[in-house]
Design a protein around this motif. Structure first.
Motif, PDB file in Angstrom:
ATOM      1  N   UNK A 182       0.823  -1.221   0.000  1.00 54.18           N
ATOM      2  CA  UNK A 182       0.000   0.000   0.000  1.00 54.18           C
ATOM      3  C   UNK A 182       0.850   1.261   0.000  1.00 54.18           C
ATOM      4  N   UNK A 183       0.243   2.332  -0.460  1.00 50.56           N
ATOM      5  CA  UNK A 183       0.914   3.632  -0.383  1.00 50.56           C
ATOM      6  C   UNK A 183       1.088   4.027   1.080  1.00 50.56           C
ATOM      7  N   UNK A 269      -8.340   1.367  -6.845  1.00 49.47           N
ATOM      8  CA  UNK A 269      -7.285   2.054  -6.080  1.00 49.47           C
ATOM      9  C   UNK A 269      -7.755   3.294  -5.344  1.00 49.47           C
ATOM     10  N   UNK A 270      -8.879   3.897  -5.764  1.00 46.83           N
ATOM     11  CA  UNK A 270      -9.377   5.106  -5.101  1.00 46.83           C
ATOM     12  C   UNK A 270     -10.566   4.830  -4.189  1.00 46.83           C
ATOM     13  N   UNK A 275      -8.068   3.266   0.850  1.00 46.73           N
ATOM     14  CA  UNK A 275      -7.622   4.370   1.699  1.00 46.73           C
ATOM     15  C   UNK A 275      -7.378   3.864   3.117  1.00 46.73           C
ATOM     16  N   UNK A 276      -8.255   2.993   3.603  1.00 48.61           N
ATOM     17  CA  UNK A 276      -8.092   2.447   4.951  1.00 48.61           C
ATOM     18  C   UNK A 276      -6.836   1.591   5.045  1.00 48.61           C
ATOM     19  N   UNK A 427      -9.181  12.771   1.096  1.00 49.73           N
ATOM     20  CA  UNK A 427      -8.553  13.432   2.242  1.00 49.73           C
ATOM     21  C   UNK A 427      -7.120  12.961   2.420  1.00 49.73           C
ATOM     22  N   UNK A 428      -6.280  13.829   2.937  1.00 46.22           N
ATOM     23  CA  UNK A 428      -4.892  13.493   3.247  1.00 46.22           C
ATOM     24  C   UNK A 428      -4.829  12.905   4.655  1.00 46.22           C
ATOM     25  N   UNK A 429      -4.164  11.770   4.787  1.00 43.48           N
ATOM     26  CA  UNK A 429      -4.052  11.150   6.103  1.00 43.48           C
ATOM     27  C   UNK A 429      -3.276  12.042   7.061  1.00 43.48           C
ATOM     28  N   UNK A 430      -2.248  12.738   6.565  1.00 35.05           N
ATOM     29  CA  UNK A 430      -1.475  13.626   7.441  1.00 35.05           C
ATOM     30  C   UNK A 430      -2.362  14.717   8.030  1.00 35.05           C
TER      31      UNK A 430
END
Length: 453
Positions: A182-183, A269-270, A275-276, A427-430
């Motif tokens: 994962x990214x 992928x999106x 994302x999780x 959304x950005x996780x950071x």
């Protein structure tokens, strides 16, 4: 590897010749058909010269096929991935090397590597004459937006004669595996756990400090401070003894990943599930780098193979291997058929989990109640809720914004003591990580003011 086997036995000749004839190219088949047609016409018309031409046309592709089939090239092939583990959306380079280990040069070779279609087109290379003992090196790039493990190989060599009459394929037996993980996003160093490092201020001491009678000595090791030498024990045991260092309890972090198929909308992928998974990978690596003992837990109670009872310890020589194991697990993780979190609850150690970070899909009252029990059994808890109504609203997969199931889930998590945030699409996780820290800090400050009033 040897691309051509030993001399065929009589029983193998028939099958080998059929293989050779099956490898005739369009040119070879055309020559053979033209030769047969010319021979028939020569027989009917009584033209001996035309018969010679027909025989020449028919025999030439047969001779090429026989010679090519009995060619004794000995070629060794190898493959190297750089890197063998790559994040989704990034490229990896595959290096191929061919060594001619025979005593004779090769002819024209076509090298082909078999790759899954998701990694890109199948690479093909034309290798001109390779001298005896020589080598050729080529490379190509692969890329995938989807997590997973993808086999590369086996290598295939296509041999052809100088006239282009016949082509034969020889395959190597070995293959390699490219792991697409994962990214991973870099997270800011916030204080969600209440500690700046993997060892907290509220740590438990393993030794009593009442006096010399409570000191547990150990043998002297190279590099120990001589000021910690315990002379009474040294005189008793006849060797240099030092006071044992205080051992703080390592802070822990458990990442809960909701993999329920009923909890997510869409694929690809999106999607929310990807994302999780990416968020869980980012938090695991972030906390591991900060020295925490980290643990991956799913709704089914599954964990990382090789994970100890205390999870993987950060700031150690094995942390890189631990990170690799966790990324390999997340690379192939998929949806589960579960409907609740009871198996994950049973895996908790009861008050020793430290920070609990959860990535959750759609929730109902039963799942919210289970998460509330998990919160009471652990320490601080942060939840990122990927509600299908929020993620599907932009794509038109769900009705308009009138539904409030996601808000009800957030409200239930807040009441159960979770620091919970709804994650919008893209959304950005950071940013969400900082927002969770601000929400937790505000909740702590609010409770403190209420207590003082």
């Amino acid at each position: 590897m040897t691309t051509a086997g030993p001399a065929p036995t009589p029983d193998q000749d028939k099958g080998g010749l059929r293989t050779a004839l099956a490898g005739l190219t369009t040119r070879g088949r055309s020559f053979l058909a033209a030769g047969v047609a010319a021979a028939i016409c020569a027989y009917v018309l009584g033209q001996s010269d035309l018969l010679r031409v027909g025989l020449l046309l028919a025999v030439l592709p047969l001779i090429c096929a026989t010679v090519l089939y009995r060619t004794r090239y000995r070629v060794a092939g190898s493959r190297r991935l750089s890197p063998a583990r790559v994040p989704a959306g990034s490229e990896a380079r595959v290096h191929l090397r061919m060594d001619n280990v025979s005593r004779m040069p090769t002819g024209l070779l076509m090298l082909q590597d078999r790759v899954p279609y998701v990694l890109g087109p199948r690479p093909r290379f034309v290798l001109d004459r390779v001298e005896a003992g020589g080598r050729r090196e080529v490379s190509y790039r692969v890329r995938s937006d989807l997590r997973g493990r993808y086999p590369l190989g086996p290598l295939q060599l296509r041999l052809t004669d100088p006239f282009g009459m016949c082509e034969l394929t020889r395959s190597f037996s070995t293959y390699d595996t490219l792991t697409v993980i994962p990214r991973v996003d870099a997270l800011p160093p916030v204080r969600l756990s209440g500690e700046a490092k993997g060892y907290g201020d509220g740590r438990q001491r393993s030794l009593a400090l009442a006096g010399d009678d409570d000191v547990i000595p150990r043998g002297y090791r190279h590099g120990d401070d001589l000021r910690r030498v315990h002379w009474r024990s040294t005189a008793r045991y006849g060797e240099l003894m030092v006071r044992r260092e205080e051992q703080p309890e390592r802070a822990r972090c458990t990442v809960l990943l909701d993999t329920r198929a009923v909890g997510y909308l869409g694929t690809g992928p999106d999607s929310a599930f990807e994302w999780a998974v990416s968020g869980a990978a980012s938090v695991l690596l972030h906390m591991l780098e900060r020295g925490f003992s980290v643990r991956l837990l799913t709704d089914t109670g599954g964990s990382v193979p090789g994970e100890g009872a205390e999870g993987f310890a950060g700031s150690s020589q094995e942390s890189a291997d631990a990170a690799g194991l966790m990324m390999d697990t997340l690379a192939v993780i998929d949806h589960s058929d579960g409907i609740g979190f009871s198996p994950a609850y049973d895996m908790l150690r009861g008050g020793q989990e430290g920070l609990l970070v959860a990535f959750l899909g759609d929730l109902e009252e039963e799942q919210i109640a289970e998460l509330g029990r998990m919160r009471r059994r652990g320490g601080r808890a942060v939840a990122f809720l990927l509600d299908s109504e929020v993620w599907g609203r932009e794509t038109g997969d769900v009705p308009g914004p009138g539904a409030s199931a996601g808000e009800d889930s957030l409200r239930g998590l807040h009441e159960a003591g979770w620091t919970a945030l709804s994650v919008p699409r893209g959304a950005s996780l950071a940013d969400m990580w900082r927002q969770a820290d601000r929400q937790r800090t505000g909740a702590v400050a609010g409770s403190g003011a209420e207590g003082r009033s």
